[in-house]
Each structure stands twice: as C-alpha cells, then as structure tokens.
Design a protein around this motif. Sequence first.
Motif, PDB file in Angstrom:
ATOM      1  N   UNK A   4       0.578  -1.095   0.138  1.00 48.40           N
ATOM      2  CA  UNK A   4       0.005   0.007   0.167  1.00 48.40           C
ATOM      3  C   UNK A   4       0.737   1.303   0.039  1.00 48.40           C
ATOM      4  N   UNK A   5       2.019   1.155   0.280  1.00 49.75           N
ATOM      5  CA  UNK A   5       3.169   2.479   0.466  1.00 49.75           C
ATOM      6  C   UNK A   5       3.634   2.572  -0.908  1.00 49.75           C
ATOM      7  N   UNK A   6       3.488   1.918  -1.925  1.00 46.17           N
ATOM      8  CA  UNK A   6       3.979   2.090  -3.186  1.00 46.17           C
ATOM      9  C   UNK A   6       3.244   3.180  -3.856  1.00 46.17           C
ATOM     10  N   UNK A   7       3.863   3.930  -4.593  1.00 45.39           N
ATOM     11  CA  UNK A   7       3.080   4.749  -5.762  1.00 45.39           C
ATOM     12  C   UNK A   7       2.714   4.303  -6.541  1.00 45.39           C
ATOM     13  N   UNK A   8       1.478   4.404  -6.967  1.00 43.69           N
ATOM     14  CA  UNK A   8       0.806   3.967  -8.205  1.00 43.69           C
ATOM     15  C   UNK A   8       0.358   4.946  -9.448  1.00 43.69           C
ATOM     16  N   UNK A 143       1.934   0.169 -10.426  1.00 42.43           N
ATOM     17  CA  UNK A 143       2.814   0.440  -9.517  1.00 42.43           C
ATOM     18  C   UNK A 143       4.176   1.206 -10.170  1.00 42.43           C
ATOM     19  N   UNK A 144       4.934   2.095  -9.590  1.00 41.26           N
ATOM     20  CA  UNK A 144       6.076   2.871  -9.853  1.00 41.26           C
ATOM     21  C   UNK A 144       7.005   2.018  -9.056  1.00 41.26           C
ATOM     22  N   UNK A 145       7.907   0.983  -9.677  1.00 44.78           N
ATOM     23  CA  UNK A 145       8.845   0.142  -9.176  1.00 44.78           C
ATOM     24  C   UNK A 145       9.972   0.888  -9.167  1.00 44.78           C
ATOM     25  N   UNK A 146      10.735   1.027  -7.665  1.00 42.46           N
ATOM     26  CA  UNK A 146      11.966   1.588  -7.709  1.00 42.46           C
ATOM     27  C   UNK A 146      12.024   2.978  -8.424  1.00 42.46           C
ATOM     28  N   UNK A 153       5.003   4.733 -16.737  1.00 46.48           N
ATOM     29  CA  UNK A 153       4.130   5.410 -17.934  1.00 46.48           C
ATOM     30  C   UNK A 153       3.991   4.562 -19.090  1.00 46.48           C
ATOM     31  N   UNK A 154       4.975   4.011 -19.538  1.00 48.87           N
ATOM     32  CA  UNK A 154       5.052   3.089 -20.717  1.00 48.87           C
ATOM     33  C   UNK A 154       4.025   2.225 -20.529  1.00 48.87           C
ATOM     34  N   UNK A 155       4.078   1.392 -19.338  1.00 50.07           N
ATOM     35  CA  UNK A 155       3.377   0.322 -18.981  1.00 50.07           C
ATOM     36  C   UNK A 155       1.849   0.499 -18.863  1.00 50.07           C
ATOM     37  N   UNK A 156       1.563   1.681 -18.268  1.00 45.87           N
ATOM     38  CA  UNK A 156       0.227   2.144 -17.955  1.00 45.87           C
ATOM     39  C   UNK A 156      -0.511   2.570 -19.413  1.00 45.87           C
TER      40      UNK A 156
END
Length: 332
Positions: A4-8, A143-146, A153-156
């Motif tokens: 839950x603390x990850x940025x999305x 999610x924005x990983x690392x 952005x490309x993935x979403x």
Amino acid sequence: CPEMDEMHLVVFHIGPVQDFIVSARRTRDLWFGSWVLSELSKAAALEVVRRNGDSVDCLIFPAPATLKELNAPELSVPNKIVALVQHPAGEFAHKVKEAVADRLEEIRKDAFGPGRIKGELDTRETAKAQVDDLPEFYWASCPVVNGDYAGARNRVESLLAARKTTREFDPVTWGNNTPKSSLDGQRESVIPETEYPRPGAPPEERKRIARKLRGNYGVREGERLCGVGLLKRHGERGNDPRFFSTSHVASLPLLRRLTDQQATDRYLRALADAGIKPGDLNKVPTKHPVFGRNDGHLLFEERLTDYLDDDAKLSEAKKALRQFLKDALKGE
C-alpha cells in the motif's frame, strides 16, 4: 497485490470525443458538447484530488497550481487524467467513475429542466437512459517500481490502449420503432412523431407546426433528436451562455465593414418593433463596436423565420434588413 505504500500511476480516459464532435450540426451543439466533456473530466480530476487528501500535487495532467484553480469555471480539462497516488486504483477508480456520472446527471437535469424543453417527450426516462449511456470511462494503473516513472508510464499507457480496444456492449433498453437521431443516427429520437407535420400537409399547417417545433424543442421540421442531442441543444454552460452561431461566423466579413451606428440602431429598433424578443439579442461573447453582442443570425433574411411567427411581422423585419444593408453596407 502491491504494497500500500507504493506509488501507483493511474490514467483515466473520458469520452467519447471524435463521435461527439462529428455529430455536431450546429455551433451550439459543438460549443456545449465540448464543455460537457471538459466538465466530466474536471469531475474526475476533482474526485482524484479529494481521494488523495485534497492535494492537487497528485495530479500530473492536468496540473493546476491550486484546488481553487481546478474548480474555476473557466478551466478546461482534457479528456485524459494522469495521477500519481499512494494506493492501488481499484475501488478508488470506481468512485471516480461515480463522480463523472453524478456530474453528468447534474448537467442533464439542468438541460431538461422546466422551461428548457417546452414540449412533451415520448418518455423522459428514455432520454435520461440515453444520456446516462453516453460516457466512455476507461482507466489503467500500475505501481511505480524503484522510482521508474518512465517505465510505469509506458506500461500504464499500454494497458490503457488495450483496455480501450476491449469494447463492451450493454443491451440497449430504449429500442423502439421511432426514427433515429438526425445528428448521428445512433439513438432513437425522443420527440413524438405526432409533433411533426403529416405527409401531404398543406403549407400553412406545415408552417404552423414548424414554428411549434422550434418553440418547444429547438428543432427544425426535418430534425429528430435523441436525449443526447437534446442535452447539447438545450444545456447551458458556465456563467455565460453566449456563443458564436454558424451564421455569426459567416457574417464576420460583413461585420468587419460595419461602421454605421445610426443605421444599426434603426435596424435593431425595427426588429424589436416586429416582435423579436430581448432574449434573442445580445447573445454572442465578443462585443462588436457597432453591432454590439447581437448575433449575425440577424443579418440573413432566411434566419429571421427562427425569431418571428407572424408573416406580416416577418415581412416587416425582412424589409428593415434590406434597408439596413442598403444604408450601412451598400446593399451587400
């Protein structure tokens, strides 16, 4: 599930856009329809902000500096919302969709309110259902990983493109044997066919019914409108309902040459004497030095029939227009 603390990164798409633009037949339809899409996008952006502690910092696009700026009536919001949030989209995205539907309901109630559509509709429930079915709402999130924002952005964007091509078609609940809307042919007209002239009707009857159609529904004799078409035709946007009609744009070359204030004043007085209502004047957003905020619609004889029902008064208005063009614009 991501922590839950990850940025999305979440992207919302609100439409339709191209179909909505293509189906415009009057300047008013385009003017109001584009505002509706902006308002739905603004409702989505406001709900995103509300769900993230009322901070506009979560918004990437649009990027207002303050919540007040986002709420401003004059702000136009594009149909794509990009935000960086601290929780997965899921239920949050459905709340955004509900906010879009609620805003559309407000706009519909205003457009279909008392005094806007004076005639009866086949069923207002059908008109409401057609409007409710209008919005396209797609979203994607990852999610924005690392801290890899570019990768997210490309993935979403890829996810959103895939989602938009996955079409869903709910069964239509209002189908009947009435004619389709003459704007786009997509939805059934909700104006009763009994309101239109019968085949072979004499000219005087057709003229009387045509006047009634303009007064009650804002349509012409050969025009059928669905609930969405009526929404665009009768809705009011923002604090200033004035807009440029197609006729006004066509009249701009003449208006640029118009400098005779006395001839103009005489013509406008003649129109008032003929019975043109004050509400049909002062309708455009930009003031002309001589013609004021009056619509260029008034410079075309064939358009004066939109304002006057009585043949004698209409003849007087046409005569005044010819004299005005002769005096102020050398007959052009």
